[in-house]
Design a protein around this motif. Structure first.
Motif, PDB file in Angstrom:
ATOM      1  N   GLN A   1      -5.349   5.574 -12.846  1.00  0.00           N
ATOM      2  CA  GLN A   1      -6.717   6.089 -12.836  1.00  0.00           C
ATOM      3  C   GLN A   1      -7.311   6.101 -11.430  1.00  0.00           C
ATOM      4  OE1 GLN A   1      -9.308   4.294 -15.722  1.00  0.00           O
ATOM      5  NE2 GLN A   1     -11.165   5.148 -14.811  1.00  0.00           N
ATOM      6  N   ASP A   2      -7.150   5.023 -10.696  1.00  0.00           N
ATOM      7  CA  ASP A   2      -7.651   4.946  -9.329  1.00  0.00           C
ATOM      8  C   ASP A   2      -6.469   4.948  -8.368  1.00  0.00           C
ATOM      9  OD1 ASP A   2      -9.814   5.049  -7.730  1.00  0.00           O
ATOM     10  OD2 ASP A   2     -10.306   2.927  -7.820  1.00  0.00           O
ATOM     11  N   GLY A   3      -5.458   5.735  -8.734  1.00  0.00           N
ATOM     12  CA  GLY A   3      -4.181   5.668  -8.042  1.00  0.00           C
ATOM     13  C   GLY A   3      -4.214   6.022  -6.574  1.00  0.00           C
ATOM     14  N   LYS A   4      -5.032   6.981  -6.182  1.00  0.00           N
ATOM     15  CA  LYS A   4      -5.017   7.416  -4.781  1.00  0.00           C
ATOM     16  C   LYS A   4      -5.510   6.326  -3.836  1.00  0.00           C
ATOM     17  CE  LYS A   4      -5.332  12.438  -5.332  1.00  0.00           C
ATOM     18  NZ  LYS A   4      -6.047  13.670  -4.928  1.00  0.00           N
ATOM     19  N   GLN A   5      -6.471   5.518  -4.271  1.00  0.00           N
ATOM     20  CA  GLN A   5      -6.971   4.452  -3.407  1.00  0.00           C
ATOM     21  C   GLN A   5      -5.882   3.455  -3.043  1.00  0.00           C
ATOM     22  OE1 GLN A   5     -10.433   2.871  -5.525  1.00  0.00           O
ATOM     23  NE2 GLN A   5     -11.733   3.682  -3.887  1.00  0.00           N
ATOM     24  N   TYR A   6      -4.957   3.240  -3.964  1.00  0.00           N
ATOM     25  CA  TYR A   6      -3.895   2.262  -3.737  1.00  0.00           C
ATOM     26  C   TYR A   6      -2.535   2.929  -3.584  1.00  0.00           C
ATOM     27  CZ  TYR A   6      -7.487  -1.020  -5.163  1.00  0.00           C
ATOM     28  OH  TYR A   6      -8.649  -1.745  -5.238  1.00  0.00           O
ATOM     29  N   PHE A   7      -2.541   4.219  -3.221  1.00  0.00           N
ATOM     30  CA  PHE A   7      -1.296   4.970  -3.094  1.00  0.00           C
ATOM     31  C   PHE A   7      -0.376   4.331  -2.052  1.00  0.00           C
ATOM     32  CE2 PHE A   7       1.332   8.213  -1.112  1.00  0.00           C
ATOM     33  CZ  PHE A   7       1.878   8.863  -2.204  1.00  0.00           C
ATOM     34  N   TYR A   8      -0.920   4.015  -0.884  1.00  0.00           N
ATOM     35  CA  TYR A   8      -0.088   3.486   0.191  1.00  0.00           C
ATOM     36  C   TYR A   8       0.351   2.044  -0.071  1.00  0.00           C
ATOM     37  CZ  TYR A   8      -0.974   7.638   3.004  1.00  0.00           C
ATOM     38  OH  TYR A   8      -1.022   8.941   3.471  1.00  0.00           O
ATOM     39  N   VAL A   9      -0.488   1.277  -0.779  1.00  0.00           N
ATOM     40  CA  VAL A   9      -0.057  -0.078  -1.147  1.00  0.00           C
ATOM     41  C   VAL A   9       1.161  -0.006  -2.054  1.00  0.00           C
ATOM     42  CG1 VAL A   9      -0.732  -2.215  -2.303  1.00  0.00           C
ATOM     43  CG2 VAL A   9      -2.389  -0.985  -0.906  1.00  0.00           C
ATOM     44  N   ARG A  10       1.141   0.970  -2.986  1.00  0.00           N
ATOM     45  CA  ARG A  10       2.275   1.097  -3.908  1.00  0.00           C
ATOM     46  C   ARG A  10       3.527   1.589  -3.209  1.00  0.00           C
ATOM     47  NH1 ARG A  10      -1.669   3.327  -7.198  1.00  0.00           N
ATOM     48  NH2 ARG A  10      -0.811   5.407  -6.897  1.00  0.00           N
ATOM     49  N   GLN A  11       3.384   2.225  -2.023  1.00  0.00           N
ATOM     50  CA  GLN A  11       4.579   2.604  -1.265  1.00  0.00           C
ATOM     51  C   GLN A  11       5.340   1.364  -0.821  1.00  0.00           C
ATOM     52  OE1 GLN A  11       5.480   5.922  -1.107  1.00  0.00           O
ATOM     53  NE2 GLN A  11       3.686   5.979  -2.461  1.00  0.00           N
ATOM     54  N   PHE A  12       4.621   0.263  -0.654  1.00  0.00           N
ATOM     55  CA  PHE A  12       5.269  -0.982  -0.273  1.00  0.00           C
ATOM     56  C   PHE A  12       5.767  -1.762  -1.500  1.00  0.00           C
ATOM     57  CE2 PHE A  12       2.676  -0.324   3.541  1.00  0.00           C
ATOM     58  CZ  PHE A  12       3.575  -0.664   4.551  1.00  0.00           C
TER      59      PHE A  12
ATOM     60  N   TYR B   1       1.141  11.892   3.081  1.00  0.00           N
ATOM     61  CA  TYR B   1       2.127  10.831   3.319  1.00  0.00           C
ATOM     62  C   TYR B   1       3.459  11.381   3.841  1.00  0.00           C
ATOM     63  CZ  TYR B   1       5.108  11.806  -0.756  1.00  0.00           C
ATOM     64  OH  TYR B   1       5.995  12.376  -1.635  1.00  0.00           O
ATOM     65  N   LYS B   2       3.711  12.708   3.645  1.00  0.00           N
ATOM     66  CA  LYS B   2       5.008  13.267   4.011  1.00  0.00           C
ATOM     67  C   LYS B   2       5.203  13.371   5.516  1.00  0.00           C
ATOM     68  CE  LYS B   2       4.996  16.015  -0.250  1.00  0.00           C
ATOM     69  NZ  LYS B   2       4.990  17.371  -0.836  1.00  0.00           N
ATOM     70  N   ASN B   3       4.130  13.455   6.287  1.00  0.00           N
ATOM     71  CA  ASN B   3       4.252  13.647   7.731  1.00  0.00           C
ATOM     72  C   ASN B   3       3.260  12.744   8.471  1.00  0.00           C
ATOM     73  OD1 ASN B   3       4.966  14.586  10.219  1.00  0.00           O
ATOM     74  ND2 ASN B   3       4.248  16.689   9.897  1.00  0.00           N
ATOM     75  N   PRO B   4       3.534  11.465   8.568  1.00  0.00           N
ATOM     76  CA  PRO B   4       2.587  10.536   9.195  1.00  0.00           C
ATOM     77  C   PRO B   4       2.367  10.805  10.688  1.00  0.00           C
ATOM     78  CG  PRO B   4       4.683   9.455   8.724  1.00  0.00           C
ATOM     79  CD  PRO B   4       4.734  10.783   8.054  1.00  0.00           C
ATOM     80  N   LEU B   5       3.317  11.522  11.337  1.00  0.00           N
ATOM     81  CA  LEU B   5       3.154  11.804  12.778  1.00  0.00           C
ATOM     82  C   LEU B   5       2.008  12.779  13.036  1.00  0.00           C
ATOM     83  CD1 LEU B   5       6.883  12.043  13.922  1.00  0.00           C
ATOM     84  CD2 LEU B   5       5.313  10.107  14.165  1.00  0.00           C
TER      85      LEU B   5
END
Length: 521
Positions: A36-47, A242-246
């Motif tokens: 539901q609030d997935g985007k806020q914690y999107f990068y945390v879940r990458q870890f 997230y696909k192109n952090p540069l």
């Protein structure tokens, strides 16, 4: 089946509601942090992947159960609820207040269960944070290294390469406080087992006060805000960027550098009110600690039992209740529960104490008959607590069942019934069943039964009380021969009472069927 629903239904309804709330909280928080609030914690879940929703779901259930754990042990709150708030409730609902310790145990088991999930999830999370900082994956290394190094506050709390996950966990406030909380919980639960609590009550009493450290650690646990959420979703959509952090920050209106912020700690909001109520509870106990209690009489009964008769200003009781007693000479901190054996009609209140542990033996020695009256120890009394056994007067027939020293509450109940016998009351017959493992347990209580038996015979009401004493074990060959030789005597050879002692265990199905046949409807 109908009687079971009537008697046990409210308990299981409460348990079902409590269980449902726990499941609802876990599932709700799991999906909130995962979807539901997935985007806020999107990068945390990458870890840490699913470690986040599992940890947060368990944390929500922990907050809920830690909010409840103190309420069943707020005795004055329960007494107030029973006396004032539940007067309009049905008896089977009010009776649930007597199961407060049972609910306390269930809540403690739930805390242990969700602690295991929460701690286990975060152990994996720290390990994954360490791996994320040193990621060698072709697809993930650029993203994770960028998140680890170039965003502040950092979404990854690990700040050193090739670090040890245990060391990294201890560096964090949640790691240190979580370790303290878990150790405190393990010690409290271990010392509360039936064997340790009965054999070493002092160990149980002192270790249970680790709850103070537990709640301090609980409130502090989330204050560092290790788990970060993204706060600039309007300028950085993680599912696209997230696909192109540069390229982060190179375009004015798209994929700006993600900004993160800690979620505010919320545990204190859950536990603040129960902690205030429990603080008030302890303040009441401290106040009662300074109230004067006079020991008016000490009676030595057989089987290493002493009776203390006391007076205290403003003390009001009902049959079947219990009090907590503290003797500062023995210990300044220990309070021990004892059932009241006096009645509201007496001008004193009394307890019968069996010498089975260090504390009770020391108290008996201080109150021994050869002790001068002025030198009797000063006691502090808290209470009374528990159910007033007024329900016995609501029925025509009562069946009372006790085992061993558990007969103590019925000393007060039976005497109270006898005091009210001449009044207009609904109660017409009492069946009292007492099961004891050895003959020593009979001696002090048999005195009360003998007194009641004598009074009933004098008043021509010997059929009002039908008591049945069962000796489940503890007789030798000589006693067995004596019992057989004197079986036709008027008085029982074991108890000295008119009604004979039964040997073995009661056959309840047969007993209840007989009572039902004798009292139809």
């Amino acid at each position: 089946m109908g009687n079971w629903v009537l008697n046990e239904g409210p308990k299981w309804l409460i348990m079902l509601i409590w269980f449902g709330i726990n499941i609802g909280l876990f599932i709700g928080y799991f999906f909130y942090y995962q979807y539901q609030d997935g985007k806020q914690y999107f990068y945390v879940r990458q870890f840490i992947g699913f470690g986040l929703p599992f940890a947060r779901g368990a944390a929500a259930c922990l907050n809920f159960n830690c909010m409840l754990i103190l309420l069943p042990v707020c005795r004055n709150l329960i007494s107030y609820t029973r006396q004032y708030l539940c007067m309009c409730c049905k008896r089977n609902l009010r009776r649930q207040l007597d199961k407060n310790i049972t609910f306390h145990k269930y809540i403690a088991y739930a805390i242990c269960f969700f602690t295991a999930i929460h701690a286990g999830a975060h152990c994996f999370n720290v390990e994954l944070f360490v791996e994320g900082y040193n990621s060698k994956s072709v697809n993930q290394s650029l993203l994770l290294s960028t998140l680890s190094l170039y965003t502040e506050p950092w979404v990854n709390p690990v700040r050193e390469s090739n670090s040890n996950s245990i060391v990294e966990a201890v560096k964090l406030l949640p790691g240190t406080s979580g370790l303290i909380i878990t150790l405190s919980l393990i010690i409290m639960v271990a010392s509360a087992t039936e064997f340790l609590r009965r054999s070493y009550f002092e160990v149980f009493w002192y270790t249970h006060h680790l709850f103070v450290i537990f709640f301090i650690g609980l409130v502090a646990h989330g204050m560092q805000g290790v788990i970060k959420k993204q706060i600039n979703l309007d300028k950085h959509d993680p599912e696209e960027c997230y696909k192109n952090p540069l390229q982060w920050g190179k375009q004015k209106d798209k994929c700006q550098v993600p900004l993160f912020s800690s979620s505010p700690a919320s545990t204190w909001k859950w536990v603040l009110l129960p902690m205030i109520l429990y603080f008030i509870e302890r303040c009441i106990r401290i106040f009662r600690n300074f109230q004067n209690v006079d020991i008016t009489k000490v009676v030595n009964h057989p089987s290493r039992v002493i009776e203390l008769q006391m007076k205290k200003s403003g003390f009001m009781m009902s049959s079947g209740q219990y009090i907590l007693i503290k003797c500062s000479v023995i210990s300044r901190l220990e309070w021990h529960p004892f059932t009241l054996t006096s009645t509201p009609e007496d001008d004193y209140f009394s307890v019968h104490i069996r010498q089975v542990g260090d504390w009770t033996k020391k108290l008996a020695k201080l109150c021994s008959s050869d002790t001068e009256q002025p030198n009797l120890p000063k006691l502090a009394v808290d209470g009374p607590f528990g159910t007033a056994s007024e329900d016995v007067f609501r029925y025509q027939v009562d069946v009372l069942v006790a085992a061993g020293i558990g007969a103590t509450p019925f000393a007060s109940v039976l005497k109270h019934i006898w005091h009210r016998y001449n009044q207009d009351m609904k109660l017409q017959k009492i069946y009292f069943y007492w099961i004891c493992p050895d003959t020593n347990a009979f001696e002090w209580f048999a005195e009360l039964l003998h007194s009641l038996e004598k009074q009933m015979i004098e008043d021509g009401r010997e059929d009002f009380l039908n008591y049945n004493i069962y000796l489940s074990r503890g007789w030798d060959m000589n006693q067995a021969k004596n019992i057989i030789l004197n079986k036709d005597d008027t008085y029982d050879t074991v108890t000295g009472l008119r009604q004979k002692t039964h040997y073995g265990r009661p056959q309840w199905d047969q007993i209840f069927s007989t009572i039902a046949d004798d009292h139809p409807g």
